[in-house]
Each structure stands twice: as C-alpha cells, then as structure tokens.
Design a protein around this motif. Structure first.
Motif, PDB file in Angstrom:
ATOM      1  N   PHE A 231      33.784  59.885   8.125  1.00 16.97           N
ATOM      2  CA  PHE A 231      33.953  61.318   8.331  1.00 16.97           C
ATOM      3  C   PHE A 231      33.008  62.097   7.426  1.00 16.97           C
ATOM      4  N   GLU A 232      32.324  63.092   8.020  1.00 20.07           N
ATOM      5  CA  GLU A 232      31.448  63.937   7.222  1.00 20.07           C
ATOM      6  C   GLU A 232      32.321  64.959   6.495  1.00 20.07           C
ATOM      7  N   VAL A 233      32.191  65.024   5.164  1.00 19.68           N
ATOM      8  CA  VAL A 233      33.037  65.940   4.398  1.00 19.68           C
ATOM      9  C   VAL A 233      32.222  67.008   3.675  1.00 19.68           C
ATOM     10  N   GLY A 234      30.888  66.924   3.776  1.00 21.14           N
ATOM     11  CA  GLY A 234      30.023  67.911   3.123  1.00 21.14           C
ATOM     12  C   GLY A 234      28.597  67.618   3.504  1.00 21.14           C
ATOM     13  N   PRO A 235      27.636  68.377   2.912  1.00 19.19           N
ATOM     14  CA  PRO A 235      26.229  68.116   3.219  1.00 19.19           C
ATOM     15  C   PRO A 235      25.819  66.719   2.730  1.00 19.19           C
ATOM     16  N   ASN A 236      25.528  65.863   3.674  1.00 16.12           N
ATOM     17  CA  ASN A 236      25.208  64.448   3.415  1.00 16.12           C
ATOM     18  C   ASN A 236      26.243  63.780   2.507  1.00 16.12           C
ATOM     19  N   GLU A 237      27.496  64.096   2.744  1.00 15.44           N
ATOM     20  CA  GLU A 237      28.598  63.524   1.980  1.00 15.44           C
ATOM     21  C   GLU A 237      29.644  63.041   2.982  1.00 15.44           C
ATOM     22  N   TYR A 238      30.089  61.825   2.797  1.00 12.77           N
ATOM     23  CA  TYR A 238      30.974  61.205   3.784  1.00 12.77           C
ATOM     24  C   TYR A 238      32.184  60.581   3.110  1.00 12.77           C
ATOM     25  N   GLU A 239      33.268  60.545   3.865  1.00 14.76           N
ATOM     26  CA  GLU A 239      34.407  59.746   3.433  1.00 14.76           C
ATOM     27  C   GLU A 239      34.553  58.609   4.430  1.00 14.76           C
ATOM     28  N   VAL A 240      34.655  57.400   3.909  1.00 12.14           N
ATOM     29  CA  VAL A 240      34.913  56.245   4.758  1.00 12.14           C
ATOM     30  C   VAL A 240      36.345  55.794   4.489  1.00 12.14           C
ATOM     31  N   VAL A 241      37.191  55.959   5.491  1.00 12.62           N
ATOM     32  CA  VAL A 241      38.568  55.496   5.391  1.00 12.62           C
ATOM     33  C   VAL A 241      38.596  54.095   5.977  1.00 12.62           C
ATOM     34  N   MET A 242      38.899  53.111   5.155  1.00 10.44           N
ATOM     35  CA  MET A 242      38.732  51.725   5.571  1.00 10.44           C
ATOM     36  C   MET A 242      39.997  50.902   5.341  1.00 10.44           C
ATOM     37  N   VAL A 243      40.329  50.107   6.333  1.00 15.06           N
ATOM     38  CA  VAL A 243      41.465  49.188   6.228  1.00 15.06           C
ATOM     39  C   VAL A 243      40.906  47.769   6.205  1.00 15.06           C
ATOM     40  N   LEU A 244      41.342  46.994   5.227  1.00 18.87           N
ATOM     41  CA  LEU A 244      40.935  45.598   5.152  1.00 18.87           C
ATOM     42  C   LEU A 244      42.107  44.724   5.579  1.00 18.87           C
ATOM     43  N   GLN A 245      41.795  43.705   6.338  1.00 18.91           N
ATOM     44  CA  GLN A 245      42.829  42.765   6.763  1.00 18.91           C
ATOM     45  C   GLN A 245      42.175  41.408   6.968  1.00 18.91           C
ATOM     46  N   VAL A 246      43.008  40.338   7.062  1.00 16.52           N
ATOM     47  CA  VAL A 246      42.413  39.028   7.316  1.00 16.52           C
ATOM     48  C   VAL A 246      41.791  39.067   8.716  1.00 16.52           C
ATOM     49  N   PHE A 247      40.558  38.867   8.900  1.00 17.49           N
ATOM     50  CA  PHE A 247      39.457  38.689   7.977  1.00 17.49           C
ATOM     51  C   PHE A 247      38.368  39.680   8.361  1.00 17.49           C
ATOM     52  N   SER A 248      38.736  40.970   8.317  1.00 17.38           N
ATOM     53  CA  SER A 248      37.761  41.965   8.763  1.00 17.38           C
ATOM     54  C   SER A 248      37.944  43.304   8.061  1.00 17.38           C
ATOM     55  N   PHE A 249      36.925  44.142   8.245  1.00 17.35           N
ATOM     56  CA  PHE A 249      36.905  45.505   7.719  1.00 17.35           C
ATOM     57  C   PHE A 249      36.959  46.472   8.904  1.00 17.35           C
ATOM     58  N   THR A 250      37.818  47.479   8.839  1.00 15.37           N
ATOM     59  CA  THR A 250      37.874  48.506   9.883  1.00 15.37           C
ATOM     60  C   THR A 250      37.655  49.871   9.237  1.00 15.37           C
ATOM     61  N   PRO A 251      36.614  50.631   9.601  1.00 17.56           N
ATOM     62  CA  PRO A 251      35.593  50.309  10.601  1.00 17.56           C
ATOM     63  C   PRO A 251      34.611  49.281  10.043  1.00 17.56           C
TER      64      PRO A 251
END
Ligand code: CUA
Length: 155
Positions: free
Chosen positions: A60-80
């Motif tokens: 998610f873009e939260v500012g000028p060239n600033e992003y938040e990545v909301v990430m869920v880790l689980q066996v055995f992958s990263f989302t997104p």
C-alpha cells in the motif's frame, strides 16, 4: 584449592567486569528501551485472517515513494509474494505469522527479522539500489523451510 593473591585480584576484576557489563546491558535494554528491534503489539494467531491489517495483506502506498507492506508468513510462503516497489522507496513492513516462528531476511540488505505467531513485527527499510532481492526464511520452520522464499524487485 588455594588461590594466590594475584589470582584473587584478577578473578575479582574479571567477575566484576562481567557483572558490570550485565548491569549496563540490562539497563540499556529495559530502562532505555535499546533492546533488539521488536514490537510489543500482539494479536490472536488463530484469527490472523480476520484481524486488521492482516485481513488484507498487500503493498500500500502511504506517502510519496513510501509504502507499507502488510505481510503474513505461513508454512512455507510469504503473502504477498514477489513484491515490486520503485527505486528509492521507503518500505514499512508489518508482519505476523499464522503458525510457527519464521524469519524474514532480505539478501543484500540489513533486513533480518524474526516473525512470531501472536506478535506484530514492524521494520522499515529504504531500497535505493534497483534489482531483485531474495527474501528468505531463516528460522527452521518445518519440512518445506528451505523452499520458503520470495523476492522484492526494486525498479
Ligand atoms: Cu519459514 Cu523457515
């Protein structure tokens, strides 16, 4: 066993130094909050999918060239997974695990975090150099641990 005077003096000095360092490190960690970067925010690991912001993982873009990545880790992958961000972006990672302890290490950067179920891990990194960064889980998490990887592409 009997110590000579010199041994007693040096033993006292070395034990004294150990105690002194422990006191200094303890004071910095607990009184000054200078412990390793981690976050005290918690959530119910059984309800990650229903708990904001993890009910909607993504970039998610939260500012000028600033992003938040909301990430869920689980066996055995990263989302997104296979994230793309623009060059020079400052990225705030907000992460949690759905199951066991995972690692989040980005090769070629200082990014290296432990992601534990029940805790929200927050870490910020600026990506100045374009390229494809390999993201690895560096905590043993089960049979598929060595396959748990993704990429961050900076362009
Ligand atoms: Cu996840 Cu190792």
């Amino acid at each position: 066993m009997k110590f000579s005077k010199h041994e007693e003096i040096w033993l006292t000095i070395s034990v004294g130094m150990l105690v002194l360092f422990m006191v200094i490190v303890g004071y910095q960690t607990f009184a000054l909050g200078m412990g390793p970067p981690s976050n005290k925010e918690t959530l119910d690991p059984q309800k990650v999918d229903q708990t904001a912001p993890f009910d909607n993982p993504g970039v998610f873009e939260v500012g000028p060239n600033e992003y938040e990545v909301v990430m869920v880790l689980q066996v055995f992958s990263f989302t997104p997974n296979n994230i793309e961000i623009p060059k020079g972006a400052t990225v705030h990672f907000t992460m949690t695990s759905k199951d066991v302890v995972h690692g989040f290490q980005v090769a070629g950067t200082n990014l290296n975090a432990m992601v534990m179920p029940g805790y929200i891990q927050k870490i910020t990194q600026k990506f100045d150099k374009p390229g494809e960064y390999l993201v690895l889980c560096n905590e043993y998490c089960g049979a598929g641990h060595q396959m748990m990887s993704t990429t961050i592409t900076v362009k």
